[in-house]
Write a protein that holds these residues in place. Sequence first.
Motif, mmCIF file in Angstrom:
data_model
loop_
_atom_site.group_PDB
_atom_site.id
_atom_site.type_symbol
_atom_site.label_atom_id
_atom_site.label_comp_id
_atom_site.label_asym_id
_atom_site.label_seq_id
_atom_site.Cartn_x
_atom_site.Cartn_y
_atom_site.Cartn_z
ATOM 1 N N ASP A 110 -3.663 30.390 82.105
ATOM 2 C CA ASP A 110 -4.197 29.210 82.788
ATOM 3 C C ASP A 110 -5.561 28.818 82.234
ATOM 4 N N ILE A 158 -2.392 29.751 75.440
ATOM 5 C CA ILE A 158 -2.557 28.545 76.264
ATOM 6 C C ILE A 158 -1.474 27.525 75.919
ATOM 7 N N ASP A 177 1.803 28.242 77.428
ATOM 8 C CA ASP A 177 1.749 28.295 78.890
ATOM 9 C C ASP A 177 1.775 29.736 79.409
ATOM 10 N N ASN A 208 -5.611 25.186 80.509
ATOM 11 C CA ASN A 208 -4.219 24.835 80.255
ATOM 12 C C ASN A 208 -3.919 23.525 80.991
#
Length: 295
Positions: free
Chosen positions: A144, A138, A141, A263
């Motif tokens: 999600d 997370i 990135d 996220n």
Amino acid sequence: MVALLDVDQLRSFVAIVDTGSFTRAADVVFKTQSAVSMQMKRLEERVGRALFARDGRGVRLTEDGERLLDYARRIIHISREAVSAFADDALTGRVRLGLPDDYAERYLPEILARFSASNPLVEVTVVCEPSVQLVEMIDRDELDLAIITHAARKPMGEVIRQEPLLWVTSQRSVAHEEPVLPLALSHAACVWRESAIGKLQEIKRPHRVLYSSRNFAAVGAAVLAGLAISVVPESALRPGMRVLGTAEGFPALPSCKIALLRNPGAVTETAQALADHIVASLDNMSPGAQAEAAE
């Protein structure tokens, strides 16, 4: 001419099966209980067979009901997919979900079924890793959303489910009576592993980790084979497992908490839609979910 099946009646039929109650099904499909009962009467007349048999306070499917269920789910899915395909606001794109393999085994089928039924054009990428790695993904990135085990020492995410954490052994094993308790546990950073070992150290019970794996199926196999003791959430109990408690000398464990981690850099409508379905599938903490469970 053969009479076609009514999709609205099939939705109510599936809701009764999924909730186990005409009353709860009525809430799901936003109808009165009497309206749902009338729908089922008409559906039975249409197929010419009895679909439900009374079972105490609940209901169960007849053999003909079981036959219809698969058709009903497919018809509803295709109907929703067709409508969504022509909707101007239909969600598209991709959403990335991470969760540990044991959660995937127990919860993912319902989550994906709920989500794909209403969002057939969205691609869901699923990654199975331990909670610690999911948090890191997370942060990088790479995901999600993530369903993780909530750790008291480093709380993260929104807690959406809580259930007892239990000591388990095989029904045909006496491994829990061995002088040095053999354990089958997850990886070293696992919250459940820390809880189990911490409790054994508190009561000064000799123990050793005999089997260690990130894979829940491997840990469960060692337990079912009668080789070791482990700890699992209540929903992860399998046929052949036996719960050990204070009568056998095992102290109570802290509850297992499951959290949804989002996220902050991937706040999209698609991710929010999947998050909503995850909460709906796992939630047992909201007042509404507790009231339904009590019925």
